[in-house]
Scaffold this motif. Structure first.
Motif, PDB file in Angstrom:
ATOM      1  N   PHE A  93       0.874  -1.169   0.000  1.00 12.78           N
ATOM      2  CA  PHE A  93       0.000   0.000   0.000  1.00 12.78           C
ATOM      3  C   PHE A  93       0.903   1.207   0.000  1.00 12.78           C
ATOM      4  CE2 PHE A  93      -2.188  -3.434   2.080  1.00 12.78           C
ATOM      5  CZ  PHE A  93      -3.296  -3.538   1.273  1.00 12.78           C
ATOM      6  N   THR A  94       1.132   1.721  -1.158  1.00 15.57           N
ATOM      7  CA  THR A  94       2.143   2.766  -1.274  1.00 15.57           C
ATOM      8  C   THR A  94       1.620   4.130  -0.899  1.00 15.57           C
ATOM      9  OG1 THR A  94       1.590   2.830  -3.582  1.00 15.57           O
ATOM     10  CG2 THR A  94       3.558   1.625  -2.991  1.00 15.57           C
TER      11      THR A  94
ATOM     12  N   ALA B 210      -1.551   6.139   1.650  1.00 12.49           N
ATOM     13  CA  ALA B 210      -2.822   6.087   2.350  1.00 12.49           C
ATOM     14  C   ALA B 210      -3.823   6.894   1.552  1.00 12.49           C
ATOM     15  CB  ALA B 210      -2.676   6.669   3.740  1.00 12.49           C
ATOM     16  N   HIS B 211      -4.978   6.343   1.388  1.00 11.59           N
ATOM     17  CA  HIS B 211      -5.953   7.152   0.701  1.00 11.59           C
ATOM     18  C   HIS B 211      -7.348   6.926   1.240  1.00 11.59           C
ATOM     19  CE1 HIS B 211      -5.311  10.057  -2.416  1.00 11.59           C
ATOM     20  NE2 HIS B 211      -6.610   9.976  -2.612  1.00 11.59           N
TER      21      HIS B 211
ATOM     22  N   ASP C 153      -0.752  -4.221  -5.813  1.00 10.39           N
ATOM     23  CA  ASP C 153      -1.906  -3.541  -5.225  1.00 10.39           C
ATOM     24  C   ASP C 153      -1.587  -2.105  -4.838  1.00 10.39           C
ATOM     25  OD1 ASP C 153      -3.437  -5.677  -5.548  1.00 10.39           O
ATOM     26  OD2 ASP C 153      -3.554  -6.256  -3.441  1.00 10.39           O
ATOM     27  N   ILE C 154      -2.497  -1.241  -5.221  1.00 11.83           N
ATOM     28  CA  ILE C 154      -2.424   0.134  -4.759  1.00 11.83           C
ATOM     29  C   ILE C 154      -3.796   0.521  -4.255  1.00 11.83           C
ATOM     30  CG2 ILE C 154      -0.532   0.924  -6.219  1.00 11.83           C
ATOM     31  CD1 ILE C 154      -2.570   1.918  -8.187  1.00 11.83           C
ATOM     32  N   ALA C 155      -3.845   1.578  -3.475  1.00 15.54           N
ATOM     33  CA  ALA C 155      -5.123   2.016  -2.937  1.00 15.54           C
ATOM     34  C   ALA C 155      -5.468   3.374  -3.525  1.00 15.54           C
ATOM     35  CB  ALA C 155      -5.058   2.098  -1.419  1.00 15.54           C
ATOM     36  N   ALA C 156      -6.753   3.590  -3.758  1.00 15.65           N
ATOM     37  CA  ALA C 156      -7.186   4.884  -4.265  1.00 15.65           C
ATOM     38  C   ALA C 156      -8.577   5.185  -3.727  1.00 15.65           C
ATOM     39  CB  ALA C 156      -7.211   4.887  -5.785  1.00 15.65           C
ATOM     40  N   SER C 157      -8.937   6.408  -3.833  1.00 17.28           N
ATOM     41  CA  SER C 157     -10.275   6.778  -3.387  1.00 17.28           C
ATOM     42  C   SER C 157     -11.301   6.225  -4.357  1.00 17.28           C
ATOM     43  CB  SER C 157     -10.400   8.299  -3.341  1.00 17.28           C
ATOM     44  OG  SER C 157     -11.767   8.639  -3.262  1.00 17.28           O
TER      45      SER C 157
ATOM     46  N   ILE D  86      -8.756   0.771 -11.056  1.00 16.58           N
ATOM     47  CA  ILE D  86      -8.285  -0.235 -10.111  1.00 16.58           C
ATOM     48  C   ILE D  86      -9.332  -1.330  -9.927  1.00 16.58           C
ATOM     49  CG2 ILE D  86      -7.759  -0.634  -7.679  1.00 16.58           C
ATOM     50  CD1 ILE D  86      -6.386   2.012  -7.636  1.00 16.58           C
TER      51      ILE D  86
ATOM     52  N   HIS E 196     -14.517   3.762   1.594  1.00 19.85           N
ATOM     53  CA  HIS E 196     -14.304   4.894   0.697  1.00 19.85           C
ATOM     54  C   HIS E 196     -13.118   4.719  -0.229  1.00 19.85           C
ATOM     55  CE1 HIS E 196     -17.274   6.880   3.144  1.00 19.85           C
ATOM     56  NE2 HIS E 196     -16.600   6.478   4.203  1.00 19.85           N
ATOM     57  N   ASN E 197     -12.347   3.665  -0.019  1.00 21.08           N
ATOM     58  CA  ASN E 197     -11.228   3.483  -0.943  1.00 21.08           C
ATOM     59  C   ASN E 197     -11.355   2.155  -1.670  1.00 21.08           C
ATOM     60  OD1 ASN E 197     -10.326   1.433   0.667  1.00 21.08           O
ATOM     61  ND2 ASN E 197      -8.414   2.413   1.263  1.00 21.08           N
ATOM     62  N   ILE E 198     -10.521   1.998  -2.657  1.00 19.77           N
ATOM     63  CA  ILE E 198     -10.505   0.739  -3.395  1.00 19.77           C
ATOM     64  C   ILE E 198      -9.056   0.303  -3.526  1.00 19.77           C
ATOM     65  CG2 ILE E 198     -10.547   1.947  -5.630  1.00 19.77           C
ATOM     66  CD1 ILE E 198     -12.269  -0.490  -6.593  1.00 19.77           C
ATOM     67  N   VAL E 199      -8.809  -0.962  -3.238  1.00 17.98           N
ATOM     68  CA  VAL E 199      -7.453  -1.486  -3.244  1.00 17.98           C
ATOM     69  C   VAL E 199      -7.374  -2.592  -4.276  1.00 17.98           C
ATOM     70  CG1 VAL E 199      -5.687  -2.656  -1.886  1.00 17.98           C
ATOM     71  CG2 VAL E 199      -7.132  -0.920  -0.820  1.00 17.98           C
ATOM     72  N   GLY E 200      -6.432  -2.454  -5.189  1.00 15.27           N
ATOM     73  CA  GLY E 200      -6.289  -3.479  -6.211  1.00 15.27           C
ATOM     74  C   GLY E 200      -5.229  -3.053  -7.191  1.00 15.27           C
ATOM     75  N   SER E 201      -5.177  -3.744  -8.306  1.00 19.44           N
ATOM     76  CA  SER E 201      -4.160  -3.360  -9.277  1.00 19.44           C
ATOM     77  C   SER E 201      -4.812  -2.657 -10.453  1.00 19.44           C
ATOM     78  CB  SER E 201      -3.363  -4.580  -9.737  1.00 19.44           C
ATOM     79  OG  SER E 201      -4.246  -5.536 -10.270  1.00 19.44           O
TER      80      SER E 201
ATOM     81  N   THR F 202      -4.070   2.391   8.611  1.00 10.47           N
ATOM     82  CA  THR F 202      -3.333   3.223   7.675  1.00 10.47           C
ATOM     83  C   THR F 202      -1.969   2.625   7.426  1.00 10.47           C
ATOM     84  OG1 THR F 202      -4.412   5.062   8.717  1.00 10.47           O
ATOM     85  CG2 THR F 202      -2.622   5.578   7.217  1.00 10.47           C
ATOM     86  N   LEU F 203      -1.632   2.490   6.195  1.00 11.47           N
ATOM     87  CA  LEU F 203      -0.314   1.971   5.873  1.00 11.47           C
ATOM     88  C   LEU F 203       0.419   3.018   5.074  1.00 11.47           C
ATOM     89  CD1 LEU F 203      -2.514  -0.646   5.181  1.00 11.47           C
ATOM     90  CD2 LEU F 203      -0.323  -1.702   5.686  1.00 11.47           C
TER      91      LEU F 203
ATOM     92  N   ARG G 160       4.148   4.505   3.283  1.00  7.11           N
ATOM     93  CA  ARG G 160       5.406   4.124   2.651  1.00  7.11           C
ATOM     94  C   ARG G 160       6.525   4.185   3.691  1.00  7.11           C
ATOM     95  NH1 ARG G 160       7.451   4.274  -2.602  1.00  7.11           N
ATOM     96  NH2 ARG G 160       5.475   4.973  -3.417  1.00  7.11           N
TER      97      ARG G 160
END
Lengths: 332, 511, 257
Positions: free
Chosen positions: A10-11, A13-14, A109-113, B41, B254-259, B503-504, B506
């Motif tokens: 998770f690069t 926080a969003h 995997d990345i996180a976005a709003s 994503i 409120h967020n979405i995690v994926g590639s 919260t994660l 970098r």
């Protein structure tokens, strides 16, 4: 290849905590600070190159399978060879793509709003305004044109549009009440042979049609030799059975009174006819009353006679509609 | 890492790409949308791919179906067959049946295409059903996704009818028996039944010469067009609303995690298409399905043991077998037996399924929007009802195989039907209770993997910060992206379906 | 089928053929040599007489005075007889006797029948209509049509078998020999009905038997036959194996979180 499992990364926080991405998603999903150019073999060119060769080898097999398919086709085609080759071609193509994606392409995997999938309140208000610009004028004079004219006119025109549907088929009429059996019709088999009273041995069964109507769907009947056992007939149907010496010959409609399949499994021990579709079971010796399964009416019995020359004939058509029930079946 | 030549090639490629995309953008203004699309994503939990499997089955169905349509002849005209399959040589049959025999024996690669088409249909329905179960048990149908549930159920319904119409096209003994049963079901509808059946079939069973033309039109145009349209809507809405995800560390409503879609997810998805094709065409060439040459052409006077529909219609056939021998007659009219299991039951079942999102809202007094999925155990009542429905469905499906099961297990079909009749009541109750109890037990167990960060262990360092030490980090040489887990870890799962909002951030290089 | 006289004549010829024991064209010879009959009698008295009575007059089991050589051969060659207990249902087993023993017992039963009146059907000699499936093969087609109308409802269009009422299992025909199929058609091993010479000519019986044998011994063109039971095993393979495999692939491709 060593197992190379992705770290879930998770690069950035969003969530709602940072308060930034919620309102300004970019460019729809992904915040600008999230860079995912990393892939598992990025920092290991030697293994990356080896992986490329592995993938190339898989795809070479795909090509070989393709060539094989051409050869098989040109030599006349054979389903099993084609199956193996298609299986091989698609599986190796897929394996190559999967290895490629997994080890050589960025995409961890990345996180976005999520952003908003709904419109702003102002837009919601504005659309009502736009819509009522139309509806207000459409419904002028308390909707004279719409309510008082267009609705009834549309109704009449709509009814007119239904009529062509009647061209789809003829009306049922009396079709469901009658079959092609007629008085004096000889009982003939599928290959056209007329049936003689001595042709069927005790415990024998045969499918018959009215002469001249072989394979007519509604008229198919089974004729059975029940031997000395008299069929317990329904009221007024006692003379439907033909008795000749030790032979008792009866005929019943072959069309199941449940859903219309051909009832013709014959259990000689219990003297039952069974339908292979839903296992409705009919007791032959009790006028083919249903004794098990979903059918609720007996199979109609065909009144039989013997002509002086020994041929079996029908006395009349079935005395009731054959086959499955329908709304006004009894309204003959 | 890259040579001069590679860098120059990359520069050239970028210029070319720019040119092509500029050309498109000049005309369509496509760059903005395209970029957001490529960056979109998708969470890629394996169970989210079953809908994709169904979609790829549809792709293969279209491809093989077009090929078959080039040879199929939807005609009831009777011809005499002369061809390589000797037992049918010289027999009279409809052109429809003869053309499918020709596809199987005379058209090169025809048999593989035909069998692959049929296997694809079988797996299509299986994937749709599994996908629907996944949506149901994880509550993915909740607001704002009710419309997609409706579209999805309509897809299931149309796919079922599409499958049945395709199964019926060859005019063989097995499918003819199926059509005979359907004609009887339509005929059993009060008041309009006979009229409706005669109109659909163009006359009394087995119908006039137009019947197979109609059926073919429905199978190769009407239903596929409907399926394609509905599938487009299904995907468009999914695209707009974004996919749901399971709760987990770092995941919120409120967020979405994926590639990102491009490139990895897209290529992985293409790999899945290839594997779907591999299984379908592998089965198509190696495992026989629907050998119509064995069943022979349909005649109303013929029937075969083992008369069953394909598995996805089996529950309705089973319902016809289990329904008691009731018919209602009064005032000179009757409601025939097949109406209840053939029309009323599926009508009720689909009504409840369609209405489920709203039933569920009332059940849980939950009218909120949800993007995180439920774990089935956290909604024991819903899970129990779902399992009950599943057991009911399986019971009816087994009932459609009473003769085959009876033959295999040496049990009389009378006994088997009786058991399954009771089973259709007791089975769902028992199944539901067991599922409910299992949910409660699992809730207490607190063992689900999604509560732990995947792929690593968490250690606390001397400053009090938490670090994730992925076991895989050292092995694959990926050193640069270790991650600190700041704050608490995901042990605060509250069981209400909302993930903890860990919260994660970098971390420093070298983790 | 046909006028009564013709049928009578056919039956008479048929009876004569069995009687004479020599079988041109359609029926196989049953030995009338005393040595075989005596050997058969000895075997009969040792293994069959306890139920069927000395001399075939019947006791716990049915009498055998007019069953015919076909019935004797069918029940013995398919292992349905002898039964371990008279309460059991005769179902197909590995034959208890070897072929020459069976031939002896059949000769004895045939001799009993001939002695006591009208013998039942003789053993049909079914010759394959087409040794290989090339060229025209009209009897195969005739057998196919007769089988689908008269046999498939119980035995399945694929010959895989099915279910009758009261738990009677309809046996598969896929291991049966041509002769056994022809015998069963004529004899009607209950609960199966019989099909006498008035219903099927010898040639038609032969066509059916040949078709069933062809069906069972021709490789399935589409690949594995998966029990030849139609949509039930197909659905099972498609749902469990097909989708199951793809779910495994999905797990491989997707996250397992």
């Amino acid at each position: 290849m060593a197992e190379t499992k992705f770290p879930r990364v998770f690069t950035g926080a969003h969530g709602p905590e940072d308060g930034a991405g919620e309102t300004t998603p970019w460019p729809d999903d992904v915040p600008p600070d999230q860079d995912d150019t990393w892939y598992p073999l990025r920092d290991d060119p030697w293994r990356a190159r080896r992986m490329e060769y592995v993938i190339a080898a898989f795809w070479a097999i795909t090509a070989l399978c393709g060539l094989g398919l051409i050869v098989v086709y040109c030599t006349g085609g054979e389903a099993q060879y084609e199956g193996w080759l298609l299986l091989g071609a698609f599986a190796t193509l897929g394996t190559g793509l999967l290895l490629w994606a997994r080890y050589l392409l960025p995409g961890h995997d990345i996180a976005a709003s999520r952003g908003h999938h709904v419109s702003d309140p102002e837009e919601r208000a504005a659309i009502v305004e736009s819509l009522s610009r139309g509806t207000d004028s459409l419904m002028s004079r308390r909707g004279f044109l719409v309510k008082k004219v267009l609705v009834p006119v549309g109704g009449i025109f709509g009814v007119a549009a239904i009529f062509p549907l009647a061209s789809l088929g003829n009306r049922p009429g009396r079709a469901l009440y009658h079959t092609k059996w007629y008085s004096g019709a000889r009982l003939v088999t599928e290959d056209g042979q007329a049936l003689h009273v001595d042709d069927i041995m005790v415990d024998g069964i045969l499918t018959v049609f009215p002469e001249g109507y072989i394979n007519d769907s509604a008229s198919a009947a089974v004729v059975l030799n029940v031997g000395g056992a008299l069929v317990q007939a329904r009221h007024g149907q006692a003379d439907f059975e033909v008795v000749s010496g030790a032979n008792g010959i009866v005929a019943f409609s072959k069309i199941c009174t449940h859903a219309g399949c051909a009832v013709s499994l014959f259990n000689v021990f219990s003297m039952q006819l069974i339908c292979p579709c839903h296992q409705s079971t009919f007791n032959i010796l009790q006028d083919c009353e249903p004794v098990f399964g979903p059918a609720s009416r007996p199979l109609p019995q065909l009144p039989l006679l013997v002509r002086p020359d020994g041929y079996l004939i029908a006395a009349t058509d079935f005395v009731e509609p054959v086959g499955p029930g329908f709304w006004n079946r009894s309204g003959d | 890492m890259s040579t001069v030549a590679e860098r120059s090639a990359a520069r050239k490629r970028a210029q070319l790409e720019q040119k092509a995309l500029d050309w498109a953008d000049d005309r369509l203004g496509s760059s903005k949308w395209l970029r957001s699309a490529m960056d979109k994503i998708f969470p890629d939990h394996w169970s989210f791919m079953v809908g994709e499997i169904a979609m790829y089955c549809f792709v293969i169905l279209l491809a093989t179906g077009i090929y078959l349509a080039l040879f199929y002849n939807a005609s009831s005209t009777v011809v005499v067959y002369h061809g390589p399959y000797k037992p049918l040589d010289g027999q009279s049959m409809t052109e429809a049946f003869a053309s499918v025999i020709n596809i199987s024996f005379s058209v090169r690669a025809g048999l593989v295409m035909r069998q692959a088409h049929h296997w694809a249909a079988v797996i299509f329905m299986a994937a749709i059903t599994f996908h629907m179960g996944r949506i149901f048990f994880t509550g993915a149908f909740r607001r704002p996704r009710e419309i997609n549930w409706i579209i999805g159920i309509t897809l299931l319904l149309v796919a079922m009818l599409e499958g049945f119409s395709g199964y019926s096209l060859p005019d063989d003994l097995l499918s003819g028996s199926g059509l005979r049963v359907v004609f009887s079901i339509v005929q059993s509808i009060p008041f309009v039944g006979p009229w409706l059946a005669f109109n659909l079939w163009g006359g009394a069973f087995p119908g006039s010469g137009v019947f197979f033309e109609r059926l073919f039109l429905i199978h190769e145009f009407l239903f596929p067009a409907l399926l394609a349209g509905l599938l487009g809507g299904h995907l468009a809405i999914l695209w707009h609303q974004k996919h749901t995800d399971f709760a987990g560390p770092g995941k919120t409503e409120h967020n979405i995690v994926g590639s990102r879609l491009w490139p990895q997810y897209a290529i992985k998805s293409q790999a899945l298409l290839m594997f779907v094709a591999a299984v379908i065409f592998g089965l198509g060439g190696l495992v026989q399905i629907n050998p119509i040459w064995v069943f022979g052409p349909f005649e109303a006077a013929r029937s075969s043991a083992g008369t069953q529909p394909d598995w996805y219609v089996g529950w309705l056939d089973g319902a016809l077998r289990l329904w008691p021998h009731w018919e209602f007659r009064s005032f000179g009219h009757e409601i025939a037996n097949p109406f209840f299991p053939g029309i009323l039951l599926p009508g009720l079942v689909f009504t409840v399924i369609y209405a489920w999102p709203w039933i569920d809202k009332r059940l849980y007094a939950d009218y909120e929007e949800h993007n995180l999925l439920d774990r089935p155990r956290d909604k024991p009542l819903r899970t129990a009802l779902g399992v009950a429905a599943l057991v009911f469905f399986i019971d009816l499906t087994l009932a459609s195989a009473t003769d085959v099961i009876g033959n295999g297990l040496q049990i009389s079909f009378e006994r088997l039907i009786e058991i399954l009749q009771y089973g259709s009541f007791i089975g769902p109750i028992v199944g539901g209770l067991v599922a409910y109890r299992a949910c409660i037990l699992l809730q207490g167990g607190n063992v689900h993997p999604i509560q732990r960060p995947v792929g690593g262990t968490i250690v606390r360092d001397e400053r009090g910060a938490y670090h994730t030490l992925g076991a895989s980090h050292g092995e694959n040489g990926h050193e640069g992206e270790g991650h600190d887990v700041d704050g608490h870890t995901g042990n605060g799962h509250t069981g209400n379906g909302h993930g903890d909002e860990t919260t994660l951030e970098r971390g420093p290089a070298g983790g | 089928m046909g006028p009564g006289a013709l049928v009578g004549a056919v039956m008479a010829v048929f009876a004569v053929l069995v009687w004479s024991g020599s079988a041109p064209a359609q029926t196989k010879p049953v030995s009338t040599a005393p040595v075989h009959i005596q050997a058969g009698e000895a075997l009969y008295n040792a293994h069959c007489a306890s139920c069927h009575g000395i001399g075939g007059v019947g006791s716990k089991g049915p009498e055998l005075l007019n069953v015919g050589a076909a019935a004797a051969d069918f029940f013995l060659a398919t292992g349905r007889m002898p039964l371990a207990s008279p309460n059991l249902e005769p179902v197909s087993h590995k034959p208890y006797f070897n072929p020459s023993q069976i031939a002896d017992i059949v000769a004895y039963i045939n001799a009993l029948d001939v002695e006591h009146g009208t013998p039942g059907p003789g053993i049909l000699d079914v010759t394959p209509a087409c040794a290989n499936a090339t060229g025209n093969c009209p009897t195969l087609s005739e057998g196919n049509q007769l089988f689908l109308l008269n046999c498939a409802q119980c035995h399945d269009a694929s010959g895989a078998g099915g279910m009758l009422s009261h738990g009677y299992v309809v046996p598969s025909l896929r291991q049966a020999t041509r002769t056994q199929i022809a015998e069963a058609i004529r004899v009607g091993p209950r609960p199966m009905p019989n099909f006498g010479p008035g219903q099927f000519t010898n040639q038609q019986v032969s066509a059916i038997a040949d078709y069933v044998y062809y069906l069972a011994h021709t490789p399935d063109p589409g690949g594995l036959g998966i029990a030849n039971f139609g949509p039930v095993p197909e659905g099972f393979v498609g749902v469990i194996f097909g989708l199951g495999l793809l779910l495994l692939v999905s797990r491989l491709i997707g996250n397992r979180g």
